[in-house]
Scaffold this active site. Structure first.
Site, PDB file in Angstrom:
ATOM      1  N   LYS A  21      49.782  58.341  22.208  1.00  0.00           N
ATOM      2  CA  LYS A  21      48.700  58.419  23.196  1.00  0.00           C
ATOM      3  C   LYS A  21      47.492  57.667  22.680  1.00  0.00           C
ATOM      4  CE  LYS A  21      45.695  61.192  20.928  1.00  0.00           C
ATOM      5  NZ  LYS A  21      44.253  60.910  20.684  1.00  0.00           N
ATOM      6  N   ASP A 153      47.310  67.845  21.816  1.00  0.00           N
ATOM      7  CA  ASP A 153      47.840  66.631  22.414  1.00  0.00           C
ATOM      8  C   ASP A 153      49.306  66.750  22.826  1.00  0.00           C
ATOM      9  OD1 ASP A 153      45.427  65.284  22.046  1.00  0.00           O
ATOM     10  OD2 ASP A 153      46.012  64.509  20.077  1.00  0.00           O
TER      11      ASP A 153
END
Length: 327
Positions: A21, A153
């Site tokens: 990410k 996350d």
């Protein structure tokens, strides 16, 4: 599909992958009572992948569960039960009421300690693969709920695409309109930065700036509205002009050499250069693939990064790539 060469002989195994990410926007608020910070972030998944294989192992084939890590940065990754993929396996194994031995093979494709959620991607891939291996049949929403127990996350690494994250980053709202492809140069630094250390440095810098008001309160939701609107279009320059990372100052304080990396990338013609998340990886946003290749070549020539890669996003989230059981 053929059995992965790293899978123990005779084992029933499932392999999944999950993406890295980046944060197109990362607004950081005050530290909370639970030790986390309030975040307002725009996540994007890019095509650097972690590959995780989970395999049921016969009782007489191993005394303990194994965690084996290969790929760039593998020696830096723990192989005990603190490993996020191992914690993901343990969580679902307990839920299934299983005492099966499960070997874990991780191949690294995301920079280690680089601010791109490589460990979280390991956990996401392990959740998806273990769910299939143990036949739990959890849906995507249920997997994301369990992912949030493992790390901020991890839910996004399961979901992928582009999403708005709030809370400590685990509360997600997918930005369905944000589908235009984006090309990014990833410049990897020598060494890594611990995310908790960077948060602590951010708190220190803020307290030093204004001892009476060390924090910034809750990040303003409206602060990302222009970026969200720009992501609906196909103008890379418009998006690049709205990127922001509150953690960048702390990462630069801890690793000043990154300033030179950012300067070189910007002078090479990148639309925008920024630290990725908590760093120390630097990102350079470009108009298209050819532009990204040219910027990457210039950064490589100056020797300001250990390794330079060209990537793109958005891409999808964690998914199965090899399941010989055919489930």
């Amino acid at each position: 599909m053929p059995r992965d060469a790293s899978t123990p002989a005779g084992a029933r195994a499932v392999t999944a992958v999950a993406p890295a990410k980046i944060n197109l926007h990362l607004g950081v608020g005050d530290v909370r009572g639970d030790g986390y910070h309030d975040l307002l972030t725009v996540y994007r998944a890019v095509d650097l992948w972690e590959r995780v294989t989970v395999a049921l192992v016969d009782a007489d084939a191993a005394d303990d569960d194994e965690v084996i890590v290969t790929g760039p940065g593998a020696p830096q990754v723990p192989t005990d039960r603190t490993n996020l993929a191992a914690r993901a396996v343990d969580l679902l194994r307990e839920e299934a009421g299983s005492d099966a031995r499960i070997a874990i093979r991780i191949h690294k494709g995301v920079p280690v300690a680089g601010g791109m959620a490589g460990g979280s991607a390991d956990a996401a891939a392990a959740l998806v693969a273990t769910d299939r291996l143990l036949g739990l049949g959890l849906g995507r929403a249920a997997l994301e709920e369990r992912a949030a127990r493992l790390g901020s996350d991890v839910p996004f690494c399961i979901r992928g695409g582009t999403a708005l994250g709030t809370g400590r980053g685990e509360k997600l709202a997918t930005l369905l309109h944000a589908r235009a492809e984006q090309h990014i140069v990833v410049a990897l630094a020598d060494g890594g930065l611990s995310t908790p250390t960077v948060f602590a440095e951010l708190d220190r810098l803020r307290a030093e700036r204004d001892p009476a008001d060390p924090g910034r309160g809750l990040p303003r939701a409206g602060g990302v509205d222009p970026l969200v609107a720009a992501l609906a279009g196909d103008d890379p320059a418009a998006v690049a002009g709205l990127l922001a990372n509150d953690m960048e100052a702390a990462a630069l304080s801890l690793m000043p050499a990154l300033r030179r990396t950012l300067r070189v990338g910007r002078e090479a013609g990148a639309l925008h250069g920024m630290v990725s998340g908590s760093g120390p990886t630097c990102l350079f946003f470009c108009t298209d693939r050819d532009h990204a290749i040219a910027v990457a070549a210039e950064i490589s020539e100056h020797g300001v990064a250990r390794e330079v890669r060209v990537t793109r996003g958005p891409v999808g989230g964690a998914h199965i790539v090899d399941d010989p059981t055919g489930k």
